[in-house]
Enzyme design. Structure first.
Site, PDB file in Angstrom:
ATOM      1  N   LYS A 153       0.737  -1.165  -0.066  1.00 40.50           N
ATOM      2  CA  LYS A 153       0.009  -0.122  -0.179  1.00 40.50           C
ATOM      3  C   LYS A 153       0.943   1.236  -0.002  1.00 40.50           C
ATOM      4  O   LYS A 153       1.813   1.116   0.521  1.00 40.50           O
ATOM      5  CB  LYS A 153      -1.063  -0.061   1.203  1.00 40.50           C
ATOM      6  CG  LYS A 153      -0.267   0.338   2.631  1.00 40.50           C
ATOM      7  CD  LYS A 153      -1.260   0.828   3.550  1.00 40.50           C
ATOM      8  CE  LYS A 153      -0.598   0.791   4.946  1.00 40.50           C
ATOM      9  NZ  LYS A 153       0.201   1.980   5.184  1.00 40.50           N
ATOM     10  N   HIS A 183       0.668  -6.056   5.684  1.00 40.41           N
ATOM     11  CA  HIS A 183       1.702  -6.825   6.433  1.00 40.41           C
ATOM     12  C   HIS A 183       0.942  -7.131   7.768  1.00 40.41           C
ATOM     13  O   HIS A 183       1.478  -8.341   8.333  1.00 40.41           O
ATOM     14  CB  HIS A 183       3.042  -5.880   6.875  1.00 40.41           C
ATOM     15  CG  HIS A 183       2.709  -5.150   7.893  1.00 40.41           C
ATOM     16  ND1 HIS A 183       2.451  -3.691   7.644  1.00 40.41           N
ATOM     17  CD2 HIS A 183       3.210  -5.144   8.944  1.00 40.41           C
ATOM     18  CE1 HIS A 183       2.487  -3.161   8.793  1.00 40.41           C
ATOM     19  NE2 HIS A 183       3.048  -3.705   9.576  1.00 40.41           N
ATOM     20  N   LEU A 185      -1.517  -9.095   7.948  1.00 43.86           N
ATOM     21  CA  LEU A 185      -1.840 -10.442   7.477  1.00 43.86           C
ATOM     22  C   LEU A 185      -0.687 -11.423   7.595  1.00 43.86           C
ATOM     23  O   LEU A 185      -0.855 -12.712   7.569  1.00 43.86           O
ATOM     24  CB  LEU A 185      -2.556 -10.601   6.141  1.00 43.86           C
ATOM     25  CG  LEU A 185      -3.660 -10.050   5.898  1.00 43.86           C
ATOM     26  CD1 LEU A 185      -4.093  -9.898   4.386  1.00 43.86           C
ATOM     27  CD2 LEU A 185      -4.856 -10.565   6.824  1.00 43.86           C
ATOM     28  N   LYS A 187       1.407 -11.141  10.546  1.00 41.30           N
ATOM     29  CA  LYS A 187       1.368 -11.336  11.761  1.00 41.30           C
ATOM     30  C   LYS A 187       0.854 -12.661  12.490  1.00 41.30           C
ATOM     31  O   LYS A 187      -0.555 -13.200  12.257  1.00 41.30           O
ATOM     32  CB  LYS A 187       0.880 -10.083  12.684  1.00 41.30           C
ATOM     33  CG  LYS A 187       1.456  -8.767  12.178  1.00 41.30           C
ATOM     34  CD  LYS A 187       1.367  -7.579  13.339  1.00 41.30           C
ATOM     35  CE  LYS A 187       1.632  -6.153  12.752  1.00 41.30           C
ATOM     36  NZ  LYS A 187       3.180  -6.121  13.098  1.00 41.30           N
ATOM     37  N   ASP A 240      -4.158   5.057   6.438  1.00 46.83           N
ATOM     38  CA  ASP A 240      -2.988   4.410   6.741  1.00 46.83           C
ATOM     39  C   ASP A 240      -3.307   3.261   7.632  1.00 46.83           C
ATOM     40  O   ASP A 240      -2.219   2.215   7.257  1.00 46.83           O
ATOM     41  CB  ASP A 240      -2.120   5.476   7.704  1.00 46.83           C
ATOM     42  CG  ASP A 240      -0.767   4.916   7.739  1.00 46.83           C
ATOM     43  OD1 ASP A 240       0.074   4.694   6.971  1.00 46.83           O
ATOM     44  OD2 ASP A 240      -0.144   5.169   9.059  1.00 46.83           O
ATOM     45  N   HIS A 245      -5.068  -2.375   7.544  1.00 48.76           N
ATOM     46  CA  HIS A 245      -4.842  -3.318   8.672  1.00 48.76           C
ATOM     47  C   HIS A 245      -6.061  -3.694   9.521  1.00 48.76           C
ATOM     48  O   HIS A 245      -6.420  -5.111   9.726  1.00 48.76           O
ATOM     49  CB  HIS A 245      -3.841  -2.621   9.539  1.00 48.76           C
ATOM     50  CG  HIS A 245      -2.639  -2.373   8.685  1.00 48.76           C
ATOM     51  ND1 HIS A 245      -1.960  -3.055   7.759  1.00 48.76           N
ATOM     52  CD2 HIS A 245      -1.596  -1.466   8.909  1.00 48.76           C
ATOM     53  CE1 HIS A 245      -1.071  -2.219   7.130  1.00 48.76           C
ATOM     54  NE2 HIS A 245      -0.749  -1.323   7.916  1.00 48.76           N
ATOM     55  N   TYR A 377      -6.555 -14.019  25.698  1.00 45.49           N
ATOM     56  CA  TYR A 377      -7.038 -14.227  27.159  1.00 45.49           C
ATOM     57  C   TYR A 377      -8.600 -14.142  26.879  1.00 45.49           C
ATOM     58  O   TYR A 377      -9.264 -13.697  26.150  1.00 45.49           O
ATOM     59  CB  TYR A 377      -6.766 -12.873  27.726  1.00 45.49           C
ATOM     60  CG  TYR A 377      -5.463 -12.524  27.872  1.00 45.49           C
ATOM     61  CD1 TYR A 377      -4.323 -13.073  28.694  1.00 45.49           C
ATOM     62  CD2 TYR A 377      -5.165 -11.587  26.977  1.00 45.49           C
ATOM     63  CE1 TYR A 377      -3.183 -12.579  28.438  1.00 45.49           C
ATOM     64  CE2 TYR A 377      -3.753 -10.894  27.102  1.00 45.49           C
ATOM     65  CZ  TYR A 377      -2.906 -11.754  27.739  1.00 45.49           C
ATOM     66  OH  TYR A 377      -1.619 -11.120  27.563  1.00 45.49           O
ATOM     67  N   LYS A 379     -11.573 -13.550  29.687  1.00 38.68           N
ATOM     68  CA  LYS A 379     -11.974 -13.040  30.725  1.00 38.68           C
ATOM     69  C   LYS A 379     -13.408 -14.132  31.249  1.00 38.68           C
ATOM     70  O   LYS A 379     -14.252 -14.010  30.227  1.00 38.68           O
ATOM     71  CB  LYS A 379     -12.471 -11.631  30.828  1.00 38.68           C
ATOM     72  CG  LYS A 379     -11.224 -10.940  30.348  1.00 38.68           C
ATOM     73  CD  LYS A 379     -11.569  -9.463  30.498  1.00 38.68           C
ATOM     74  CE  LYS A 379     -10.428  -8.471  30.185  1.00 38.68           C
ATOM     75  NZ  LYS A 379     -10.840  -7.269  30.402  1.00 38.68           N
TER      76      LYS A 379
HETATM   77  C1  BG6 Z   1       2.066   0.823   8.485  1.00 36.33           C
HETATM   78  C2  BG6 Z   1       1.746   2.186   8.514  1.00 36.33           C
HETATM   79  O1  BG6 Z   1       1.327   0.378   7.422  1.00 36.33           O
HETATM   80  O2  BG6 Z   1       1.919   0.188   9.565  1.00 36.33           O
HETATM   81  C3  BG6 Z   1       2.464   2.860   9.782  1.00 36.33           C
HETATM   82  O3  BG6 Z   1       1.902   2.926   7.460  1.00 36.33           O
HETATM   83  C4  BG6 Z   1       2.368   2.059  10.991  1.00 36.33           C
HETATM   84  O4  BG6 Z   1       2.022   4.159   9.956  1.00 36.33           O
HETATM   85  C5  BG6 Z   1       2.726   0.783  10.701  1.00 36.33           C
HETATM   86  O5  BG6 Z   1       3.406   2.487  12.095  1.00 36.33           O
HETATM   87  C6  BG6 Z   1       2.468  -0.193  12.043  1.00 36.33           C
HETATM   88  O6  BG6 Z   1       3.038  -1.490  11.649  1.00 36.33           O
HETATM   89  P1  BG6 Z   1       3.628  -2.401  12.959  1.00 36.33           P
HETATM   90  O7  BG6 Z   1       3.706  -3.945  12.350  1.00 36.33           O
HETATM   91  O8  BG6 Z   1       4.597  -1.630  13.554  1.00 36.33           O
HETATM   92  O9  BG6 Z   1       2.326  -2.479  13.974  1.00 36.33           O
END
Ligand code: BG6
Length: 486
Positions: A153, A183, A185, A187, A240, A245, A377, A379
């Site tokens: 992106k 990114h 996805l 994690k 952003d 995300h 967790y 609760k």
């Molecule tokens: C990015 C955003 O996509 O994800 C950033 O552009 C943000 O603003 C980052 O800080 C956060 O990624 P992570 O992996 O550190 O949570």
């Protein structure tokens, strides 16, 4: 792996993304044997590089320190796989030269090669680079294995511009060749959502509006936009973080059970649920912008941010999913820069039991901590142990799956490691498909246009706090009840 020579071409190799994420992830995969030891890594960028060794060594400080194999030998072996090609992102001749370099490597191996292009580039360069790849660096089909292209992106700034980009890319590459990175996805805890939901009847059976009161997906960062205020201002926190995300996490939490775990079945379900999300209205948003505290300048103090900018650095939005499973359940997504702590969590709050514990008002909550300190967790309410009074005393406690305790011997991979390895293996599950992207933009585009037109002035919050107090009030109005504990 292995049956064909593999080249990974990192376009934008001298930039920040390549230095901090792409190349360190490749190092980790290489040192752990997850990409072929013979991989051909080509850095490609516009700058002239006179000393290739110097170019390679610049990456070393960014290699993951925790890597068990971060020893000199592994580093040397990896660096020996990297070369550099100088070229522009829109020059067809340059891509022909790149193609020749790749061919030389493939011919030396005596086999047809696979090519993974990683575009660590600004979006303005996507179409030029994909044109070069498609016209010059994809040899006739009998001469190569596969060609895949990773892009990241921003994919446009609203539905129309994103669709226009998708249309241009689709002239150059087939959709299965395009790996759009979100990114999140990659994690670990996000990848676990599907397993948690669909491999556990105890959760699956409760996963609906009868049992769930609300869902909250929260992203908090302590850092502001220092140093990238100019870039950030043209996007804002909604583009952003929320549109991509948080929406991706929401799709995984809310989708129906896929027919199988194949990439297309999973992505079909994600698209289906995203299409049920109503476009967000301004009245369902709380927007904020941070001001200075004694340690940190305010958003507007950044000289690269336009004076008087109304760009939000904090947003809370209520999403409504108009389907039988979720009608009436608010999904609240929230993201903020310069907040009091750093964390990403999904909080699923269940309705309370009313009988026979009439005094009892606590709710069950399933909390997925995506970062830091990954864990899950639940609760729950238990009887206070020991001899009680006549009536049973209860209290709220938690079933606690903190990963660092339970899986102390596993080091969780970085998101980029997981995703690059999946792309090498041709697994698109955790990449965003074109229709998914369009569905996500459809949800946010009307409200983004209203924000762009300056129809809302974000509420101010002091850096280092929880964000505007109106957000907590809004959350309470959505029916969220604060519970004890995590
Ligand atoms: C990015 C955003 O996509 O994800 C950033 O552009 C943000 O603003 C980052 O800080 C956060 O990624 P992570 O992996 O550190 O949570």
């Amino acid at each position: 792996l292995g049956e064909r020579p593999l080249s990974i071409i990192v376009l934008g190799a001298t930039g920040d993304l390549a230095k901090k994420k792409t190349i360190p992830a490749l190092f980790k995969l290489h040192s752990e044997g997850l990409i072929p030891s013979t991989v051909n890594i080509v850095g490609y960028a516009r700058s002239e590089v006179t000393d290739e060794a110097e170019f390679r060594n610049k990456f070393v400080p960014f290699f993951p320190a925790a890597s068990k194999r971060n020893d000199a030998d592994a580093v040397a072996k990896f660096l020996s796989r990297i070369s550099y090609v100088q070229g522009s992102y829109d020059g067809l001749d340059d891509f022909s030269r790149l193609h020749e370099v790749l061919q030389k490597f493939e011919a030396a191996d005596g086999a047809k090669g696979n090519r993974l292009f990683y575009l660590a580039l600004p979006p303005t360069a996507f179409v030029g680079a994909c044109t070069g790849i498609s016209k010059k660096a994809m040899t006739p089909s009998d001469n190569y294995g596969w060609v895949r292209v990773i892009i990241e992106k921003p994919f446009g700034h609203d539905l129309d511009s994103s669709n226009a980009l998708s249309a241009q890319l689709s002239q150059l590459l087939k959709e299965p060749q395009i790996f759009r990175i979100d990114h999140y996805l990659g994690k670990e805890m996000v990848q676990n959502i599907v397993t948690l939901r669909f491999a556990n009847r105890a959760f699956g059976a409760l996963w609906n509006a009868n049992n769930i009161a609300n869902v909250q997906i929260t992203f908090k960062e302590t850092i502001g936009t220092e140093g990238r205020g100019g870039y950030f201002d043209s996007f804002g926190i909604v583009r952003d973080v929320l549109q991509n995300h948080l929406t991706q996490m929401l799709a995984l939490v809310a989708m129906e059970k896929p027919r199988s775990l194949s990439a297309e079945d999973i992505r079909d379900e994600k698209v289906a649920v995203l299409r049920c999300v109503e476009p967000i209205e301004l009245s369902d948003c709380v927007l904020g912008q941070y001001t200075a505290n004694d340690k940190m300048p305010g958003y507007l103090d950044d000289p690269t941010v336009p004076k008087g900018s109304k760009c939000p650095t904090f947003a809370m939005m209520k999403l409504r999913i108009n389907n039988d499973r979720w009608r009436g359940v608010p999904f609240i997504i929230k993201a903020g820069k310069a907040l009091e702590s750093k964390s990403v969590r999904i909080r699923i709050q269940f309705h309370e039991e009313v009988r026979p514990f009439l005094q009892h008002t606590q709710r069950n909550e399933l909390v997925i901590c995506a970062q830091p300190n990954e864990g899950i967790y639940l609760k729950i309410t238990t009887k206070v142990p020991g001899l009680g009074k006549e009536s049973i005393d209860t209290h709220q406690t938690e079933l606690d799956l903190t990963y660092r305790n339970r899986y102390s011997d596993v080091s969780l991979p970085d998101a980029y490691e997981s995703l690059i390895s999946e792309a090498v293996n041709g697994n698109s599950t955790n990449f965003v498909r074109d229709d998914e992207l369009a569905a996500a933009w459809s949800i946010f585009t009307p409200v983004l246009h209203a924000i762009d037109e300056g129809k809302v002035t974000p509420l101010q919050y002091v850096a280092g706090t929880r964000g505007p107090s109106e957000a907590d009030e809004f959350l309470a109005k959505c029916g969220y009840r604060r519970t004890e504990g995590y």
